[in-house]
Design an enzyme around this catalytic site. Sequence first.
Site, mmCIF file in Angstrom:
data_model
loop_
_atom_site.group_PDB
_atom_site.id
_atom_site.type_symbol
_atom_site.label_atom_id
_atom_site.label_comp_id
_atom_site.label_asym_id
_atom_site.label_seq_id
_atom_site.Cartn_x
_atom_site.Cartn_y
_atom_site.Cartn_z
ATOM 1 N N CYS A 55 4.612 -16.586 -8.675
ATOM 2 C CA CYS A 55 4.353 -17.690 -7.762
ATOM 3 C C CYS A 55 4.903 -19.006 -8.332
ATOM 4 C CB CYS A 55 2.864 -17.765 -7.428
ATOM 5 S SG CYS A 55 2.527 -18.733 -5.940
ATOM 6 N N HIS B 124 1.208 -12.333 -5.959
ATOM 7 C CA HIS B 124 0.027 -12.214 -6.817
ATOM 8 C C HIS B 124 -0.457 -10.770 -6.788
ATOM 9 C CE1 HIS B 124 -0.452 -16.489 -7.509
ATOM 10 N NE2 HIS B 124 -0.353 -16.724 -6.214
#
Length: 502
Positions: free
Chosen positions: A343, A443
């Site tokens: 991310c 994630h």
Amino acid sequence: MVEIDLPLPRLHPVMLAGTGSDVGKSVLAAALCRIFLQDGYHPAPFKAQNMALNSYATPEGLEIGRAQAVQAEAAGIPCHTDMNPLLLKPTSDRTTQVVLNGKPIGNRSAYEYFRIEGREELRREVNQAFDRLAARYNPIVMEGAGSISELNLKDTDLVNLPMARHANADVILVADIDRGGVFASAYGSVALQTPEDRKCIKGIIVNKFRGDLRLFEPGVKMLEEICGIPVLGVIPYYQDIYIEEEDSVELSLKQRKAVQGKVNVAVVLLRHLSNFTDFNILEHDARVNLYYTNNVEDLLKADIILLPGSKNTLGDLYELRRNGVAQAILQARRNGATVMGICGGYQMMGQRIADPDGMEGDVCQLPGLGLLPVETVMEGEKVTRQVRFSFLESGTPDCTGYEIHMGRTSAVDGAPVAPLVYLEDGTPDGCVVDPKCAGSYIHGILDNPAVIEWLLAPYAEKLAQPALDYAAFKEEQYNKLADYVRKHLNLPLLYQILTKND
């Protein structure tokens, strides 16, 4: 004689409220969710307002606090925004992003958020979310926030006693004895309530006890006498049960050093680090020594450096350049270490990050670490979704994860990019340069065995232990937690409270 299975009685909602923050409410709520599930009920968690950087994407692609996702997992159900309708994600010391029913509605200062104007609209939203949840599940395991006796915030409180009154919930006060002052904090929390709210509080749980429980038996009686309500249990401090944490309070305990005989994995300790649960699987993998650090020497000793997500990517990237960590990461890469970003960490690994509209602050552009041939432009729309994907060229979308990010990442002009994964619909994600340099927006990507084995493969000579089945491990931990709390909690009395007609 024919045995007849009678339906289980309807239980009142139960709220775990605290004498303060970090007293253990979230974990105890997860324990009760699993206990009620084991006892044949269909429980669900609820927290009206949560403040956390660690969040999760629901199956519908909306955002909630990680703790409620964990509690839903303990309850054996999919997570939903009704379990956490209001999420606050701090972007600085004074401002926070407000997420309502899973979608961001803007940034607010603390003063703007906690003022009375507009509060009733938010109260209606959280009350309606609870009502929808209560119509589907039995019981609702509610969690308060911080201390229930913050008198200056009482008029704007959405999550503690006002929420309990709306739900007709039985409130159990959780007090942390490890901090000291348990008698004062418990008595004060009860005594400072209005007579109406005091009636909602039906019992006390003393949490995080260390030592011989018999020594506190007189203390239990004293606490019951001064507070006028029963103590439902004294829960000893434990160290061998692992439940995913929501806040980074405990990360300071995980700043270990590199060791011999294992794969040393360093997670870069960012100021605005988010979703550190991405690395829990490695923390419990016997082949790995995982530690969090922003110490240059410790980073240079790591076999693998992981750049985590961030709630303020540009701010954290600036800090990495200022404190020498960026240079250490590049030196470690030249020395043969693996560098992988997730991310915000993936964004940092590119050539540049631009924020033309000031989504994260006053810095409009910074050069990245230059490890990947990509660049990122911050945009206002947040991507939140659960995903299935195939890893590298496998072609089979048998991996899972979730996305929560702002920004669009693309190839630098003319640069070839090899995606790290392909989503189920064929959309590429991430970038891989070689087996020791990659990044992705996903994630939970490390929760997939194929990804873990790829990450650790260059260090095969250190991999003497078997791989970890993380899904089975988590189930084992929820059951261990439930068994542990059952042992120390007066469950018959709790069930009596939750079925009594006042």
